[in-house]
Motif scaffolding. Structure first.
Motif, mmCIF file in Angstrom:
data_model
loop_
_atom_site.group_PDB
_atom_site.id
_atom_site.type_symbol
_atom_site.label_atom_id
_atom_site.label_comp_id
_atom_site.label_asym_id
_atom_site.label_seq_id
_atom_site.Cartn_x
_atom_site.Cartn_y
_atom_site.Cartn_z
ATOM 1 N N ARG A 187 39.596 -8.858 -2.733
ATOM 2 C CA ARG A 187 39.081 -7.524 -2.934
ATOM 3 C C ARG A 187 39.384 -7.056 -4.359
ATOM 4 O O ARG A 187 40.349 -7.486 -4.990
ATOM 5 N N THR A 188 38.552 -6.152 -4.868
ATOM 6 C CA THR A 188 38.801 -5.576 -6.185
ATOM 7 C C THR A 188 39.980 -4.609 -6.098
ATOM 8 O O THR A 188 40.090 -3.822 -5.160
ATOM 9 N N VAL A 189 40.861 -4.707 -7.099
ATOM 10 C CA VAL A 189 42.032 -3.837 -7.167
ATOM 11 C C VAL A 189 41.944 -2.990 -8.428
ATOM 12 O O VAL A 189 41.745 -3.519 -9.531
ATOM 13 N N TYR A 190 42.101 -1.690 -8.264
ATOM 14 C CA TYR A 190 42.144 -0.762 -9.397
ATOM 15 C C TYR A 190 43.612 -0.394 -9.605
ATOM 16 O O TYR A 190 44.196 0.358 -8.818
ATOM 17 N N LEU A 191 44.195 -0.968 -10.659
ATOM 18 C CA LEU A 191 45.644 -0.911 -10.856
ATOM 19 C C LEU A 191 46.008 0.162 -11.870
ATOM 20 O O LEU A 191 45.697 0.057 -13.053
ATOM 21 N N ARG A 192 46.673 1.218 -11.391
ATOM 22 C CA ARG A 192 47.077 2.354 -12.229
ATOM 23 C C ARG A 192 48.591 2.355 -12.368
ATOM 24 O O ARG A 192 49.319 2.166 -11.392
ATOM 25 N N PHE A 193 49.071 2.610 -13.579
ATOM 26 C CA PHE A 193 50.517 2.523 -13.851
ATOM 27 C C PHE A 193 51.022 3.804 -14.505
ATOM 28 O O PHE A 193 50.447 4.286 -15.479
ATOM 29 N N ALA A 194 52.108 4.356 -13.940
ATOM 30 C CA ALA A 194 52.820 5.498 -14.527
ATOM 31 C C ALA A 194 51.850 6.618 -14.918
ATOM 32 O O ALA A 194 51.689 6.957 -16.091
ATOM 33 N N HIS A 195 51.244 7.223 -13.935
ATOM 34 C CA HIS A 195 50.171 8.193 -14.134
ATOM 35 C C HIS A 195 50.693 9.569 -14.562
ATOM 36 O O HIS A 195 51.865 9.877 -14.416
ATOM 37 N N GLU A 196 49.773 10.382 -15.073
ATOM 38 C CA GLU A 196 50.023 11.787 -15.454
ATOM 39 C C GLU A 196 51.199 11.923 -16.414
ATOM 40 O O GLU A 196 51.997 12.862 -16.328
ATOM 41 N N GLY B 15 45.853 6.288 -16.407
ATOM 42 C CA GLY B 15 45.750 7.447 -15.545
ATOM 43 C C GLY B 15 46.386 8.741 -16.012
ATOM 44 O O GLY B 15 47.309 9.237 -15.346
ATOM 45 N N PRO B 16 45.921 9.328 -17.121
ATOM 46 C CA PRO B 16 46.404 10.678 -17.431
ATOM 47 C C PRO B 16 45.874 11.673 -16.406
ATOM 48 O O PRO B 16 44.903 11.391 -15.697
ATOM 49 N N ALA B 17 46.500 12.844 -16.364
ATOM 50 C CA ALA B 17 45.929 13.903 -15.534
ATOM 51 C C ALA B 17 44.634 14.406 -16.143
ATOM 52 O O ALA B 17 43.780 14.955 -15.449
ATOM 53 N N GLY B 18 44.495 14.192 -17.468
ATOM 54 C CA GLY B 18 43.357 14.752 -18.197
ATOM 55 C C GLY B 18 43.709 16.077 -18.821
ATOM 56 O O GLY B 18 42.825 16.846 -19.199
ATOM 57 N N ASP B 19 45.010 16.340 -18.951
ATOM 58 C CA ASP B 19 45.456 17.600 -19.518
ATOM 59 C C ASP B 19 45.417 17.566 -21.046
ATOM 60 O O ASP B 19 45.154 16.522 -21.660
ATOM 61 N N ARG B 20 45.711 18.697 -21.644
ATOM 62 C CA ARG B 20 45.692 18.865 -23.087
ATOM 63 C C ARG B 20 46.602 17.828 -23.749
ATOM 64 O O ARG B 20 47.742 17.627 -23.344
ATOM 65 N N GLY B 21 46.086 17.167 -24.774
ATOM 66 C CA GLY B 21 46.879 16.210 -25.536
ATOM 67 C C GLY B 21 46.991 14.834 -24.917
ATOM 68 O O GLY B 21 47.742 13.992 -25.421
ATOM 69 N N ALA B 22 46.254 14.556 -23.848
ATOM 70 C CA ALA B 22 46.400 13.280 -23.142
ATOM 71 C C ALA B 22 46.151 12.076 -24.038
ATOM 72 O O ALA B 22 46.774 11.023 -23.881
ATOM 73 N N ILE B 23 45.239 12.227 -25.004
ATOM 74 C CA ILE B 23 44.826 11.074 -25.803
ATOM 75 C C ILE B 23 45.971 10.541 -26.662
ATOM 76 O O ILE B 23 45.913 9.410 -27.156
ATOM 77 N N GLU B 24 47.037 11.317 -26.825
ATOM 78 C CA GLU B 24 48.206 10.842 -27.576
ATOM 79 C C GLU B 24 48.838 9.638 -26.888
ATOM 80 O O GLU B 24 49.503 8.833 -27.530
ATOM 81 N N TRP B 25 48.612 9.496 -25.592
ATOM 82 C CA TRP B 25 49.196 8.395 -24.814
ATOM 83 C C TRP B 25 48.199 7.237 -24.618
ATOM 84 O O TRP B 25 48.461 6.347 -23.827
ATOM 85 N N TRP B 26 47.100 7.246 -25.322
ATOM 86 C CA TRP B 26 46.110 6.170 -25.183
ATOM 87 C C TRP B 26 46.751 4.835 -25.537
ATOM 88 O O TRP B 26 47.236 4.626 -26.644
ATOM 89 N N PRO B 27 46.726 3.855 -24.605
ATOM 90 C CA PRO B 27 47.467 2.616 -24.818
ATOM 91 C C PRO B 27 46.684 1.484 -25.470
ATOM 92 O O PRO B 27 47.263 0.440 -25.787
#
Length: 561
Positions: free
Chosen positions: A380-389, A430-442
């Motif tokens: 099955r396809t797995v959508y793997l999210r790590f250390a969100h928000e 997985g950011p929440a999508g809050d202000r400044g989220a793009i600073e954590w773009w990996p």
């Protein structure tokens, strides 16, 4: 007689019209310009950060001008004459130089051309000077305070006004250069006007606007503050000027800039290596979005309405085998799996506040190896999210309110772990999508999908369901914040509380938005009461929906795309 009377009336109308024009011209000529050289603002440029430059190649002179609409060439020339000649001159334009309340529609007025005559006259006068001239227009726009009329405004309104100013100024004075002047506060990226007119970016240290802001905690360490600010500009590819806007020591700030520049260059491969690929990634999703649920009470998982299930996994779940049991149960129901890995609650480490450092140092390697082993057992396809928000400035999770570079290193470590090349595993940031989220773009290479969370409740103190925001309002705001990285979106968490009829209407509208947004790959509803521990004395919101309401959502979604 009738003709004569008509002529007399016409003559009277014309005379009145001419008189009005004369009075208006007389009034215009008597207007006293409120333009001024602001001698109270002394904000020297301490230095420049460029990724491939070790030091600033020249110094800048910096002056502030307050300008109104009145376009009198004589007064403008006199004003500019007060500024000493300089080889490299930055003029920060405060247009107008008044408080927030006095010109509430400033940005609209600029866009509509109300200031055009002044801009043209000003730039014509500037063109007569020698040296290189840089214009910095209405800075610190992103700080959520109301010190200036261009603050606390919609990003697009500011961007359109900024570009209107620059385009007109450039047409009159082609040699002029422009400085886009955010403070460097979280969320600066939302006001990025694009590269067309920007030659430099400036960030300010200890500015008045930022000193008045309370949306984010202060960064006390000077070197960290400078480093965070210049790294927030990493997506834009422009030199960054660091301006001392307060009373702090220039020597201390120069030393902090040197350390911040060295630290940023040390992590340059990590921070800057995906610039080009991120901008060219394509969103190819066009089919019906995948529908999933987080449904630990199993009220919807056997409804036949979903194609995926969401499971949250901490380290103890991995250690005691609970994760494998939950994963296998989902697979047995022939569903894809959304796995949110929460790297904490380690049975071997009671206090795990340094979880990101532990990730990088291999402390959780055994648990990560087990996670990937379990994932590899299914087709099955797995959508793997790590250390969100991670970007929310709170401490609900141990990886929140941490250094973005540390987070990026930990995220990349986990996504590059042994077994991660399995093509069925889709990497989810997985950011929440809050202000400044793009600073954590990996980085583009470790992200297949962007996940954001959308809940109708904008404030935990709201008890009236009707006061909740619509899905569309929240989604548009958060999608805009992700515009700099071109990846499809998987909304791994969303929900609404309230009476069933309200939930049904909210979800119906949400389905229509989702169905007409080709960038959305999938959605997963959070069908449970939120964690009571993080809500204090206030009852935790219950996002649960009935099977009938959820069925209506899925049916509406199926016909929307």
């Amino acid at each position: 007689m009738k003709i004569s009377r008509i002529l007399m009336i016409s003559a009277g109308v014309i005379s009145t019209f001419l008189l009005v024009l004369f009075i208006q011209k007389l009034k215009s000529s008597s207007i006293i310009s409120r333009d001024s050289l602001d001698s109270t603002s002394h904000e020297p440029v301490i230095g420049t950060f460029e990724l491939n430059e070790q030091k600033m190649t020249y110094s800048f002179s910096h002056y502030f001008l307050k300008l109104d609409k009145h376009a009198d060439a004589g007064s403008i020339n006199k004003l500019i004459a007060q500024i000493p000649q300089a080889e490299h001159l930055i003029i920060t334009i405060l247009m107008p130089g008044t408080d927030f309340a006095s010109v509430p529609n400033l940005l609209e007025e600029v866009r509509e051309g109300d200031y055009d005559a002044k801009i043209e006259a000003f730039c014509l006068a500037l063109a007569k000077r020698s040296g290189t001239i840089y214009l910095r227009w209405n800075p610190e726009m992103e700080v959520p305070v109301k010190l200036h009329p261009w603050q606390y405004q919609a990003p697009n309104d500011y961007i359109e006004a900024f570009n209107h100013f620059c385009k007109l100024a450039k047409s009159v004075f082609p040699a002029v250069k422009f400085v886009w002047g955010p403070a460097g506060y979280p969320g600066s990226d939302e006001y990025w006007p694009g590269p067309a007119f920007v030659d430099y970016i400036s960030v300010t240290i200890n500015g008045k606007s930022e000193s008045a802001a309370t949306a984010f905690p202060d960064v006390k360490d000077l070197e960290e503050n400078v480093r965070r600010k210049i790294q927030r500009m990493r997506m834009f590819g422009k030199p960054v000027l660091v301006i001392n806007a307060g009373t702090g020591s220039e020597a201390d700030l120069k030393a902090a800039l040197a350390k911040a520049a060295a630290g940023t260059r040390l992590n340059a491969k990590l921070l800057y290596q995906t610039q080009d690929t991120a901008s060219t990634s394509k969103v190819t999703q066009r089919g019906a979005p995948l529908v999933g649920v987080y449904d630990p009470k199993e009220l919807l998982v056997n409804s036949g309405l979903i194609g995926a299930e969401h499971v949250f996994v901490d380290l103890i779940n991995v250690q005691n085998g609970q994760f494998e049991r939950d994963f296998n149960a989902i697979v047995s129901r022939q569903h894809d799996v959304i796995v949110s890995v929460e790297p904490w609650h380690n049975a071997a480490v009671k206090k795990d506040s340094n979880v990101l450092s532990n990730v990088i140092n291999g402390i959780y390697d055994a648990e990560f190896a087990e996670i990937y082993r379990v994932l590899s057992t299914s087709k099955r396809t797995v959508y793997l999210r790590f250390a969100h928000e991670m970007e929310i400035p709170i401490h609900r999770y141990a990886w929140q309110s941490q250094d973005p570079v540390l987070y990026i290193k930990a995220f990349r470590y986990f996504m590059h772990f042994n077994g991660s090349k399995n093509r069925r595993i889709k990497k989810v940031w997985g950011p929440a999508g809050d202000r400044g989220a793009i600073e954590w773009w990996p980085g583009d290479d470790v992200v297949d999908y962007i996940s954001i969370a959308i809940y109708g409740l904008p404030d935990k103190n709201i008890t009236d369901p009707e006061q909740q925001e619509s899905f569309e309002t929240v989604y548009n705001r958060k999608r805009y914040r992700m515009r700099l990285v071109k990846k499809p979106i998987f909304i791994t968490e969303f929900g609404v509380k309230g009476p069933e009829d309200f939930q049904k209407r909210w979800l119906e509208k949400a389905a229509k938005i989702i169905g007409n947004a080709p960038e959305i790959k999938g959605v997963s509803y959070f069908n449970l009461v939120d964690n009571p521990k993080v809500w204090g004395d206030i009852p935790a919101p219950d996002w649960s929906v009935s099977k009938q309401t959820f069925q209506h959502f899925v049916k509406t979604l199926s016909t929307a795309r």
